[in-house]
Scaffold this active site. Structure first.
Site, PDB file in Angstrom:
ATOM      1  N   ALA A  83       0.857  -1.191   0.000  1.00 24.37           N
ATOM      2  CA  ALA A  83       0.000   0.000   0.000  1.00 24.37           C
ATOM      3  C   ALA A  83       0.886   1.231   0.000  1.00 24.37           C
ATOM      4  O   ALA A  83       2.051   1.176   0.431  1.00 24.37           O
ATOM      5  CB  ALA A  83      -0.907   0.007   1.224  1.00 24.37           C
ATOM      6  N   ASP A  84       0.340   2.315  -0.478  1.00 21.51           N
ATOM      7  CA  ASP A  84       1.058   3.593  -0.433  1.00 21.51           C
ATOM      8  C   ASP A  84       0.802   4.305   0.887  1.00 21.51           C
ATOM      9  O   ASP A  84       1.679   4.998   1.401  1.00 21.51           O
ATOM     10  CB  ASP A  84       0.650   4.463  -1.626  1.00 21.51           C
ATOM     11  CG  ASP A  84       0.991   3.791  -2.930  1.00 21.51           C
ATOM     12  OD1 ASP A  84       2.180   3.473  -3.131  1.00 21.51           O
ATOM     13  OD2 ASP A  84       0.079   3.529  -3.741  1.00 21.51           O
ATOM     14  N   GLU A 103      -5.785  -4.622  -8.886  1.00 18.49           N
ATOM     15  CA  GLU A 103      -5.625  -4.889  -7.449  1.00 18.49           C
ATOM     16  C   GLU A 103      -6.994  -4.883  -6.764  1.00 18.49           C
ATOM     17  O   GLU A 103      -7.283  -5.726  -5.906  1.00 18.49           O
ATOM     18  CB  GLU A 103      -4.718  -3.832  -6.817  1.00 18.49           C
ATOM     19  CG  GLU A 103      -3.273  -3.946  -7.261  1.00 18.49           C
ATOM     20  CD  GLU A 103      -2.381  -2.828  -6.793  1.00 18.49           C
ATOM     21  OE1 GLU A 103      -1.161  -3.009  -6.827  1.00 18.49           O
ATOM     22  OE2 GLU A 103      -2.888  -1.763  -6.395  1.00 18.49           O
TER      23      GLU A 103
HETATM   24  C1  5RP Z   1       0.780  -0.655  -6.928  1.00 13.79           C
HETATM   25  C2  5RP Z   1       0.421  -0.488  -5.507  1.00 13.79           C
HETATM   26  C3  5RP Z   1       1.448  -0.829  -4.500  1.00 13.79           C
HETATM   27  O1  5RP Z   1       0.931  -1.738  -3.595  1.00 13.79           O
HETATM   28  C4  5RP Z   1       1.864   0.414  -3.774  1.00 13.79           C
HETATM   29  O2  5RP Z   1       2.249   1.380  -4.714  1.00 13.79           O
HETATM   30  C5  5RP Z   1       2.990   0.151  -2.789  1.00 13.79           C
HETATM   31  O3  5RP Z   1       4.172  -0.082  -3.492  1.00 13.79           O
HETATM   32  P1  5RP Z   1       5.540  -0.390  -2.781  1.00 13.79           P
HETATM   33  O4  5RP Z   1       5.414  -1.724  -2.143  1.00 13.79           O
HETATM   34  O5  5RP Z   1       6.550  -0.367  -3.912  1.00 13.79           O
HETATM   35  O6  5RP Z   1       5.822   0.697  -1.778  1.00 13.79           O
HETATM   36  O7  5RP Z   1      -0.661  -0.115  -5.135  1.00 13.79           O
HETATM   37  O8  5RP Z   1      -0.254  -0.234  -7.768  1.00 13.79           O
END
Ligand code: 5RP
Length: 223
Positions: A83-84, A103
């Site tokens: 997740a971001d 997703e």
């Molecule tokens: C991709 C996403 C990822 O889960 C999100 O961006 C987190 O990425 P990361 O694990 O590289 O921090 O939603 O669409």
């Protein structure tokens, strides 16, 4: 511990949640990639995977892990993804990697969503990270104007096309105190394919990797 080491830590921990001889949903991004690398070591324990992006499918296949079409899978006990941003209540911003629509679909099918992230992703209020919105290309300007009406500042993610052939608007300036309402509101704009707000289908379990190890949150009783 570096941020990457924290991601690796939760990726390893997530193996505890895989269900033997069942299909497994696998997310997208750097944390999900660490998970895929860990999964490769125990791949015989699962039936196979459903991937949330072309990039994830490619990485899974490179490890010799079977990837099945979601349409051919009726029971998906677990989905594991990053997740971001994530709140203690399990609401998330996702889509930094642009895979938000697939997703969201895989998450909808899964019975349990296990979110894996380094501790920096945990927030009290969503919105500091730009909120991705996948949009049908011809609706880009209209959707951008509607997002401005909601108080946001949308920016076209230039040079990026999603796996579904669409564009992404990254919206800054939103303080998302009611993610449920905003998710519905943005999804209701004509031309929006998906908003990267995951509140209606949030995380059941959150594994956060921090300096002092792993913190496990269970925002939903069933999780
Ligand atoms: C991709 C996403 C990822 O889960 C999100 O961006 C987190 O990425 P990361 O694990 O590289 O921090 O939603 O669409």
């Amino acid at each position: 511990m570096t941020q990457d080491e924290q991601k690796q830590l939760v990726a390893r921990e997530a193996l505890r949640y895989i269900v033997e001889d069942a299909w497994l949903g696998v997310g997208t991004g750097s944390t999900a990639n660490y998970f895929i690398d860990e999964l490769a070591k125990v791949k015989s324990r699962i039936k196979g995977t459903v991937a949330s992006s072309a990039a994830t499918a490619e990485r899974l296949k490179a490890h010799g892990i079977e990837v099945e079409e979601l349409n051919n899978v009726s029971d998906l006990p677990v989905y594991i993804d990053g997740a971001d941003e994530v709140t203690a209540q399990g609401a998330m911003i996702k889509g930094g990697g642009g895979a938000l629509t697939r997703e969201k679909i895989v998450a909808a099918v899964a019975r349990k969503f296990v979110c894996i992230a380094d501790a920096s992703k945990k927030v009290d209020v969503l919105g500091k990270f730009p909120l991705p919105v996948e949009v049908i290309p011809m609706a880009r300007s209209y959707v951008a104007r509607e997002l401005v009406r909601l108080g946001g500042f949308p920016a076209w993610r230039m040079g990026f096309t999603t796996d579904n052939g669409n564009v992404i608007l990254d919206v800054t300036g939103l303080s998302i105190v009611d993610p449920f309402t905003l998710e519905d509101r943005i999804n209701g704009i004509a031309g929006v394919v998906t908003v990267g707000l995951f509140a209606r289908r949030g995380a059941d379990v959150i594994l956060l990797g921090g300096e002092s190890g792993i913190e496990t949150l269970r925002p939903r009783p069933a999780g």
